[in-house]
Design an enzyme around this catalytic site. Structure first.
Site, PDB file in Angstrom:
ATOM      1  N   SER A   1      45.237 -34.062  17.648  1.00  0.00           N
ATOM      2  CA  SER A   1      46.303 -33.179  18.131  1.00  0.00           C
ATOM      3  C   SER A   1      45.968 -31.765  17.707  1.00  0.00           C
ATOM      4  CB  SER A   1      47.625 -33.611  17.481  1.00  0.00           C
ATOM      5  OG  SER A   1      48.630 -32.655  17.697  1.00  0.00           O
TER       6      SER A   1
ATOM      7  N   TYR B   1      53.172 -35.975   9.965  1.00  0.00           N
ATOM      8  CA  TYR B   1      52.339 -36.158  11.161  1.00  0.00           C
ATOM      9  C   TYR B   1      51.047 -35.340  11.036  1.00  0.00           C
ATOM     10  CZ  TYR B   1      51.040 -36.131  16.147  1.00  0.00           C
ATOM     11  OH  TYR B   1      50.372 -36.263  17.340  1.00  0.00           O
TER      12      TYR B   1
HETATM   13  N1  LIG Z   1      52.108 -36.259  23.947  1.00  0.00           N
HETATM   14  C1  LIG Z   1      51.737 -35.268  23.194  1.00  0.00           C
HETATM   15  O1  LIG Z   1      52.215 -34.145  23.353  1.00  0.00           O
HETATM   16  C2  LIG Z   1      50.655 -35.476  22.156  1.00  0.00           C
HETATM   17  C3  LIG Z   1      50.057 -34.306  21.640  1.00  0.00           C
HETATM   18  C4  LIG Z   1      49.041 -34.448  20.697  1.00  0.00           C
HETATM   19  C5  LIG Z   1      48.615 -35.705  20.306  1.00  0.00           C
HETATM   20  N2  LIG Z   1      49.219 -36.819  20.813  1.00  0.00           N
HETATM   21  C6  LIG Z   1      48.705 -38.120  20.358  1.00  0.00           C
HETATM   22  O2  LIG Z   1      48.355 -38.910  21.479  1.00  0.00           O
HETATM   23  C7  LIG Z   1      48.420 -40.290  21.134  1.00  0.00           C
HETATM   24  C8  LIG Z   1      49.169 -41.045  22.213  1.00  0.00           C
HETATM   25  O3  LIG Z   1      50.518 -40.596  22.253  1.00  0.00           O
HETATM   26  P1  LIG Z   1      51.327 -40.401  23.615  1.00  0.00           P
HETATM   27  O4  LIG Z   1      51.586 -38.956  23.756  1.00  0.00           O
HETATM   28  O5  LIG Z   1      50.667 -41.116  24.728  1.00  0.00           O
HETATM   29  O6  LIG Z   1      52.730 -41.051  23.200  1.00  0.00           O
HETATM   30  P2  LIG Z   1      53.368 -42.478  23.591  1.00  0.00           P
HETATM   31  O7  LIG Z   1      53.610 -42.533  25.046  1.00  0.00           O
HETATM   32  O8  LIG Z   1      54.512 -42.640  22.661  1.00  0.00           O
HETATM   33  O9  LIG Z   1      52.210 -43.516  23.248  1.00  0.00           O
HETATM   34  C9  LIG Z   1      51.901 -43.895  21.942  1.00  0.00           C
HETATM   35  C10 LIG Z   1      51.539 -45.355  21.939  1.00  0.00           C
HETATM   36  O10 LIG Z   1      51.174 -45.731  20.614  1.00  0.00           O
HETATM   37  C11 LIG Z   1      51.659 -47.042  20.415  1.00  0.00           C
HETATM   38  N3  LIG Z   1      51.814 -47.408  19.023  1.00  0.00           N
HETATM   39  C12 LIG Z   1      52.626 -46.894  18.078  1.00  0.00           C
HETATM   40  N4  LIG Z   1      52.485 -47.567  16.929  1.00  0.00           N
HETATM   41  C13 LIG Z   1      51.570 -48.558  17.150  1.00  0.00           C
HETATM   42  C14 LIG Z   1      51.004 -49.586  16.368  1.00  0.00           C
HETATM   43  N5  LIG Z   1      51.374 -49.780  15.079  1.00  0.00           N
HETATM   44  N6  LIG Z   1      50.063 -50.400  16.935  1.00  0.00           N
HETATM   45  C15 LIG Z   1      49.696 -50.225  18.212  1.00  0.00           C
HETATM   46  N7  LIG Z   1      50.220 -49.295  19.028  1.00  0.00           N
HETATM   47  C16 LIG Z   1      51.139 -48.456  18.490  1.00  0.00           C
HETATM   48  C17 LIG Z   1      53.022 -47.049  21.113  1.00  0.00           C
HETATM   49  O11 LIG Z   1      53.365 -48.398  21.393  1.00  0.00           O
HETATM   50  P3  LIG Z   1      54.868 -48.973  21.298  1.00  0.00           P
HETATM   51  O12 LIG Z   1      55.449 -48.722  22.661  1.00  0.00           O
HETATM   52  O13 LIG Z   1      54.664 -50.402  20.969  1.00  0.00           O
HETATM   53  O14 LIG Z   1      55.571 -48.190  20.223  1.00  0.00           O
HETATM   54  C18 LIG Z   1      52.724 -46.228  22.365  1.00  0.00           C
HETATM   55  O15 LIG Z   1      52.317 -47.055  23.434  1.00  0.00           O
HETATM   56  C19 LIG Z   1      49.081 -40.360  19.762  1.00  0.00           C
HETATM   57  O16 LIG Z   1      48.081 -40.605  18.789  1.00  0.00           O
HETATM   58  C20 LIG Z   1      49.686 -38.987  19.573  1.00  0.00           C
HETATM   59  O17 LIG Z   1      49.746 -38.621  18.229  1.00  0.00           O
HETATM   60  C21 LIG Z   1      50.233 -36.725  21.726  1.00  0.00           C
END
Ligand SMILES: NC(=O)c1ccc[n+]([C@@H]2O[C@H](COP(=O)([O-])OP(=O)(O)OC[C@H]3O[C@@H](n4cnc5c(N)ncnc54)[C@H](OP(=O)(O)O)[C@@H]3O)[C@@H](O)[C@H]2O)c1
Length: 301
Positions: free
Chosen positions: A144, A157
Site C-alpha cells: 500500500s 495497518y
Molecule cells: N482498496 C484499497 O484502497 C487498498 C489500498 C492499498 C492496499 N490495499 C491492499 O489490497 C489488498 C486487498 O484488499 P482489497 O482492497 O481488495 O479489499 P477487500 O475487498 O476487503 O479484500 C480483502 C480480502 O482479504 C481477505 N482476507 C482477510 N483476512 C483474511 C484471512 N485471514 N485469510 C484469507 N483471506 C483474508 C478478505 O476475505 P473475507 O471476505 O473472508 O474477509 C477479502 O476477500 C489488501 O492487502 C489491502 O491491504 C487495498
C-alpha cells in the site's frame, strides 16, 4: 530488459483473499491471460458459487480452495498441493485495515492485524517457496502507499505494511539468485470492499475523538462506493505475472504515484512536517466541522 513469457505456457498462480476486491479481479485477469489459478479464500465452499461462470468457462484452469492465511493447517494443505502440482506464482493479496489511534486499539486487535497482513503472509510464502524456487517463479505482494508513508490513526495497518515492505525487499535480493522475482504493488485508495471491511479500535479515547470522527467520515464515504475503480491494480498484478520485470515497488494510482515521487525527491525534513500540516487540516483534533455549522455563502458575508 523485460521478456514476455510464451503465451501457451500454462502456469499456475495462487491468489489469497480471492473472494473480493483486487483478489477477485486478479483471478479473472489471470484466467483471461491463460494462467491456471488457485483462487484461495476463507469460507470457500460457500463462495464457490460466485465463480460458477468462470469455472464453466475455464474448467481445467480454476480451482476455488479454502485458505485462511492465519491457519497453519490450511497453509500446510495448500503447500502440499503446490508441491505435488507445481506452482509458478503467488499473489499475496489477503489483508484488511485496523484503524484508530494506538491508544484505542486492543492488544488482540493489534496482534490480529499483524497475524493476517504479515505473519500469515510470511508463513504462507515460506511454505510455498520450495515450489516457487523449482519453477523459478514470482511473488507479488499487495502492499500500500501506507507501506512507505504512514498516516495518522492507521499505525497498526501501516506497521503491517511497512513490515511487508522490509520482508519483500530482503526477499527481492535473497531470491534473485534463485530466479524467483519479488514485487510490491502499492495501491493508493481504490474502490473495493476494503473500506467496508476496515476494523476500528474497540474504544475511542476522548483525546482522539475529533481525529477519529474525521477519519471515520472519510471511510464512510469510501465504503459508500466513491473512489477509483480497482482495474489499474488488477492490471498491474496481471502484467507482472505475465511479463518479468526487475521493479520491486510499483505504486498504482495517481495518489500513490504522487506520494512515491514526493518521497523520492524530497528529504523527510521537508515531507514529514508538510504531511503533518496536511493531516492536521484533513483530520483536525476537534473533528470535522458539522455541516450545519458551515453558513451558506450569502449569509457568511
Ligand atoms: N482498496 C484499497 O484502497 C487498498 C489500498 C492499498 C492496499 N490495499 C491492499 O489490497 C489488498 C486487498 O484488499 P482489497 O482492497 O481488495 O479489499 P477487500 O475487498 O476487503 O479484500 C480483502 C480480502 O482479504 C481477505 N482476507 C482477510 N483476512 C483474511 C484471512 N485471514 N485469510 C484469507 N483471506 C483474508 C478478505 O476475505 P473475507 O471476505 O473472508 O474477509 C477479502 O476477500 C489488501 O492487502 C489491502 O491491504 C487495498
Amino acid at each position: 530488459m523485460s521478456r514476455a513469457l510464451p503465451k501457451n505456457a500454462m502456469r499456475t498462480v495462487l491468489v489469497t483473499g480471492a473472494a473480493s476486491g483486487f483478489g477477485r479481479g486478479v483471478v479473472s485477469a489471470l484466467l483471461a491471460r491463460g494462467f491456471r489459478v488457485l483462487a484461495t479464500m476463507r469460507k470457500a465452499d460457500a463462495r464457490r458459487e460466485s465463480f460458477a461462470s468462470e469455472i464453466a468457462k475455464y474448467p481445467d484452469a480454476l480451482e476455488v480452495l479454502e485458505l485462511d492465511v492465519t491457519n497453519a493447517e490450511d497453509r500446510d494443505a495448500i503447500a502440499q498441493l503446490a508441491t505435488r502440482r507445481g506452482l509458478d506464482g503467488l499473489v499475496n493479496n489477503a489483508g484488511y485495515g485496523l484503524f484508530g489511534a494506538l491508544e484505542d486499539v486492543s492488544e488482540a486487535q493489534l496482534r490480529a492485524q499483524l497475524e493476517v497482513n504479515f505473519f500469515g503472509l510470511a508463513l504462507l510464502t515460506q511454505a510455498l517457496l520450495p515450489a516457487l524456487r523449482i519453477a523459478r517463479g514470482f511473488v507479488i505482494n499487495l502492499s500500500s502507499t501506507m507501506g512507505t508513508t504512514a498516516f495518522p490513526l492507521t499505525g497498526a495497518y501501516c506497521a503491517s505494511k511497512f513490515a511487508l515492505e522490509g520482508l519483500s525487499e530482503a526477499l527481492y535480493h535473497e531470491l534473485s539468485p534463485h530466479g524467483v522475482r519479488v514485487h510490491l504493488v502499492e495501491p493508493g485508495g481504490h474502490r473495493t470492499d476494503f473500506a467496508t471491511n476496515v476494523t476500528w479500535g474497540d474504544r475511542v479515547t476522548a483525546a482522539y475523538s475529533g481525529q477519529t470522527r474525521g477519519y471515520r467520515a472519510l471511510y464512510t464515504r469510501l465504503a459508500s462506493g466513491s473512489g477509483t475503480p480497482p482495474d489499474a491494480v488488477i492490471a498491474a498484478v496481471a502484467a507482472l505475472a505475465q511479463r518479468p520485470s526487475t521493479r520491486l515497488r510499483i505504486p498504482v494510482g495517481r495518489d500513490a504515484r504522487a506520494i512515491a515521487t514526493l518521497r523520492a525527491l524530497l528529504p523527510d525534513s521537508i515531507t514529514l512536517p508538510a504531511l503533518s500540516l496536511i493531516f492536521r487540516r484533513v483530520f483536525p483534533k476537534n473533528g470535522p466541522r458539522p455541516v450545519t455549522a458551515i453558513a451558506p455563502q450569502s449569509e457568511a458575508r
